[in-house]
Design a protein around this motif. Sequence first.
Motif, PDB file in Angstrom:
ATOM      1  N   ALA A 272      65.313 -49.125   1.633  1.00 53.20           N
ATOM      2  CA  ALA A 272      66.514 -49.007   0.802  1.00 53.20           C
ATOM      3  C   ALA A 272      67.696 -48.348   1.508  1.00 53.20           C
ATOM      4  N   LEU A 273      67.439 -47.720   2.651  1.00 55.92           N
ATOM      5  CA  LEU A 273      68.525 -46.985   3.308  1.00 55.92           C
ATOM      6  C   LEU A 273      69.722 -47.862   3.684  1.00 55.92           C
ATOM      7  N   PRO A 274      69.531 -49.067   4.251  1.00 56.81           N
ATOM      8  CA  PRO A 274      70.698 -49.895   4.592  1.00 56.81           C
ATOM      9  C   PRO A 274      71.535 -50.294   3.374  1.00 56.81           C
ATOM     10  N   TRP A 275      70.910 -50.364   2.193  1.00 58.34           N
ATOM     11  CA  TRP A 275      71.656 -50.744   0.988  1.00 58.34           C
ATOM     12  C   TRP A 275      72.726 -49.720   0.625  1.00 58.34           C
ATOM     13  N   LEU A 276      72.548 -48.483   1.092  1.00 58.02           N
ATOM     14  CA  LEU A 276      73.508 -47.435   0.755  1.00 58.02           C
ATOM     15  C   LEU A 276      74.872 -47.665   1.397  1.00 58.02           C
TER      16      LEU A 276
ATOM     17  N   GLY B 113      72.210 -42.912   9.418  1.00 61.22           N
ATOM     18  CA  GLY B 113      73.536 -42.301   9.329  1.00 61.22           C
ATOM     19  C   GLY B 113      73.809 -41.599   8.020  1.00 61.22           C
ATOM     20  N   ILE B 114      72.769 -41.125   7.343  1.00 63.51           N
ATOM     21  CA  ILE B 114      72.960 -40.389   6.095  1.00 63.51           C
ATOM     22  C   ILE B 114      73.757 -39.117   6.392  1.00 63.51           C
ATOM     23  N   ASP B 115      74.698 -38.796   5.511  1.00 64.34           N
ATOM     24  CA  ASP B 115      75.638 -37.707   5.775  1.00 64.34           C
ATOM     25  C   ASP B 115      75.072 -36.320   5.477  1.00 64.34           C
ATOM     26  N   VAL B 116      74.291 -36.216   4.409  1.00 63.14           N
ATOM     27  CA  VAL B 116      73.757 -34.929   3.963  1.00 63.14           C
ATOM     28  C   VAL B 116      72.309 -35.134   3.540  1.00 63.14           C
ATOM     29  N   LEU B 117      71.440 -34.186   3.891  1.00 63.19           N
ATOM     30  CA  LEU B 117      70.046 -34.249   3.467  1.00 63.19           C
ATOM     31  C   LEU B 117      69.808 -33.221   2.367  1.00 63.19           C
ATOM     32  N   TRP B 118      68.855 -33.541   1.462  1.00 65.83           N
ATOM     33  CA  TRP B 118      68.449 -32.490   0.547  1.00 65.83           C
ATOM     34  C   TRP B 118      66.933 -32.368   0.542  1.00 65.83           C
ATOM     35  N   VAL B 119      66.500 -31.127   0.330  1.00 62.45           N
ATOM     36  CA  VAL B 119      65.073 -30.803   0.282  1.00 62.45           C
ATOM     37  C   VAL B 119      64.723 -30.532  -1.172  1.00 62.45           C
ATOM     38  N   GLY B 120      63.714 -31.232  -1.677  1.00 59.80           N
ATOM     39  CA  GLY B 120      63.355 -31.126  -3.078  1.00 59.80           C
ATOM     40  C   GLY B 120      62.523 -29.896  -3.409  1.00 59.80           C
ATOM     41  N   ALA B 121      62.383 -29.648  -4.706  1.00 54.96           N
ATOM     42  CA  ALA B 121      61.676 -28.455  -5.178  1.00 54.96           C
ATOM     43  C   ALA B 121      60.214 -28.438  -4.746  1.00 54.96           C
ATOM     44  N   ARG B 122      59.588 -29.614  -4.740  1.00 55.73           N
ATOM     45  CA  ARG B 122      58.180 -29.669  -4.353  1.00 55.73           C
ATOM     46  C   ARG B 122      57.989 -29.385  -2.868  1.00 55.73           C
ATOM     47  N   THR B 123      59.040 -29.574  -2.088  1.00 60.29           N
ATOM     48  CA  THR B 123      58.970 -29.273  -0.656  1.00 60.29           C
ATOM     49  C   THR B 123      59.340 -27.821  -0.390  1.00 60.29           C
ATOM     50  N   THR B 124      60.355 -27.324  -1.070  1.00 56.81           N
ATOM     51  CA  THR B 124      60.791 -25.940  -0.866  1.00 56.81           C
ATOM     52  C   THR B 124      59.665 -24.954  -1.128  1.00 56.81           C
ATOM     53  N   VAL B 125      58.768 -25.320  -2.030  1.00 53.38           N
ATOM     54  CA  VAL B 125      57.682 -24.411  -2.398  1.00 53.38           C
ATOM     55  C   VAL B 125      56.668 -24.219  -1.259  1.00 53.38           C
ATOM     56  N   ASN B 126      56.730 -25.079  -0.229  1.00 49.35           N
ATOM     57  CA  ASN B 126      55.766 -25.018   0.876  1.00 49.35           C
ATOM     58  C   ASN B 126      56.472 -24.645   2.185  1.00 49.35           C
TER      59      ASN B 126
ATOM     60  N   GLU C  16      67.061 -48.731  -6.504  1.00 48.01           N
ATOM     61  CA  GLU C  16      66.200 -49.816  -6.982  1.00 48.01           C
ATOM     62  C   GLU C  16      66.527 -51.161  -6.337  1.00 48.01           C
ATOM     63  N   SER C  17      67.819 -51.390  -6.072  1.00 48.57           N
ATOM     64  CA  SER C  17      68.228 -52.674  -5.499  1.00 48.57           C
ATOM     65  C   SER C  17      69.688 -52.586  -5.071  1.00 48.57           C
ATOM     66  N   PRO C  18      70.135 -53.501  -4.202  1.00 50.95           N
ATOM     67  CA  PRO C  18      71.569 -53.560  -3.878  1.00 50.95           C
ATOM     68  C   PRO C  18      72.418 -53.805  -5.121  1.00 50.95           C
ATOM     69  N   ALA C  19      71.911 -54.648  -6.023  1.00 45.83           N
ATOM     70  CA  ALA C  19      72.670 -54.958  -7.240  1.00 45.83           C
ATOM     71  C   ALA C  19      72.855 -53.710  -8.095  1.00 45.83           C
ATOM     72  N   GLN C  20      71.832 -52.884  -8.159  1.00 43.97           N
ATOM     73  CA  GLN C  20      71.932 -51.636  -8.928  1.00 43.97           C
ATOM     74  C   GLN C  20      73.034 -50.743  -8.359  1.00 43.97           C
TER      75      GLN C  20
ATOM     76  N   LEU D 220      82.956 -46.920  -2.529  1.00 43.05           N
ATOM     77  CA  LEU D 220      83.520 -45.635  -2.951  1.00 43.05           C
ATOM     78  C   LEU D 220      84.072 -44.794  -1.806  1.00 43.05           C
ATOM     79  N   ASN D 221      83.634 -45.074  -0.582  1.00 45.36           N
ATOM     80  CA  ASN D 221      84.074 -44.310   0.578  1.00 45.36           C
ATOM     81  C   ASN D 221      83.791 -42.815   0.400  1.00 45.36           C
ATOM     82  N   VAL D 222      82.544 -42.507   0.046  1.00 45.36           N
ATOM     83  CA  VAL D 222      82.125 -41.115  -0.114  1.00 45.36           C
ATOM     84  C   VAL D 222      80.857 -40.883   0.698  1.00 45.36           C
ATOM     85  N   PRO D 223      80.594 -39.628   1.100  1.00 43.43           N
ATOM     86  CA  PRO D 223      79.362 -39.325   1.831  1.00 43.43           C
ATOM     87  C   PRO D 223      78.135 -39.473   0.931  1.00 43.43           C
ATOM     88  N   ILE D 224      76.983 -39.668   1.567  1.00 48.34           N
ATOM     89  CA  ILE D 224      75.742 -39.964   0.853  1.00 48.34           C
ATOM     90  C   ILE D 224      74.690 -38.923   1.198  1.00 48.34           C
TER      91      ILE D 224
END
Length: 368
Positions: free
Chosen positions: A70-74, A102-115, A27-31, A81-85
């Motif tokens: 929002a990607l640069p905010w990560l 430079g995102i470390d891991v990708l995930w595919v959601g349920a609505r995408t897996t169905v296709n 939602e935001s850098p502050a979040q 925390l020094n953890v992968p994202i």
Amino acid sequence: MKNLKNMSAWGMNLKSPAIIAGPCSVESPAQLSAICTEMKLNNIKPDLFRAGVWKPRTRPGGFEGLGATALPWLEIVREELNVPITVEVGNTKHVEEALKAGIDVLWVGARTTVNPFSVQEIAEALRGVDIPVLVKNPMSPDLGLWVGAFERFNAVGIDRLAGIHRGFTDQHDKTYRNKPNWSIPIHLKREIPGIEVINDPSHITGKRDMILEVSQRALNFGLDGLMIETHHDPDNAWSDAAQQVTPTRLAEILKQLEFRETLWNENLDDQLSKFRVEVDQLDHQLMEILAERFKVIDKIGAHKRDQGLAVFQPDRWTSVMESRTKEGVAKNLSEKFMKELLFAIHEESVKRQEKQIKTQSTTNSLKV
């Protein structure tokens, strides 16, 4: 299958149990800063920090994420925390933006897996890229569709794969947002030996007060970790507010969980080995009894065929259902289990009797 890499090599070698936590949506850098601060106060360092940037919505008009903005905010998460994202990707453009960030891991959601078409496009966009991919189960309880998604990614060279069990759409179930159908992730682990499956109690329950219960069941079933949506102010979250927990509550949940070791056969203690031998013997007896029962069912089917009787006899079925269920409950078996067992046996019995009748019909046709 023969053109794919050895399925037993698939997997991410995650810490067991792996903990994935973070907000449904960025939602935001502050979040992000507030979540990380509260995680550190509670000594939480997730194995992966999840963050929704693109949010697929069933109908337009809802919050669909802030996208690449929002990607640069990560980077705040990396610094704090020094953890992968990990972020969800739903098309090739998402993949390009996530890799660029430079995102470390990708995930595919349920609505995408169905296709399968969408999965194939994402897989092709990752051809030649060495990155782990998490695949959520499809919205329908279709094991083949889930396995097929893994096969598509593996075919382009990705073998660091893991599943996310987030439950299945069932409009008749009033308990869960998405029905767990625990047998399906268990069958996935059997179908693809060595693959990790992470449970997502947030999406299964749809409400935070059930997350502890479902998380414990997931661990009891031998799943390899948990993905729990975590927000510093869940009630005011921009998406899925009811199912998110604070980092403080997450810490409480993790403390209350009983983490049990998964034993390989060579590591079994003597007593457990004896119990398993006893179970194996009883299972063999059970198979023999079922085989004998269905031999009798075949005779019944032949008799009904010869006498011109219908396969399904409702009065008999009602009597058997009531008496056997009552007998099972008296022997400390649950009513739900007894009914599901009897339905399964009855369905197989009907199929076998129908086969007897069809055999006779075919024979008569040949004579004509």
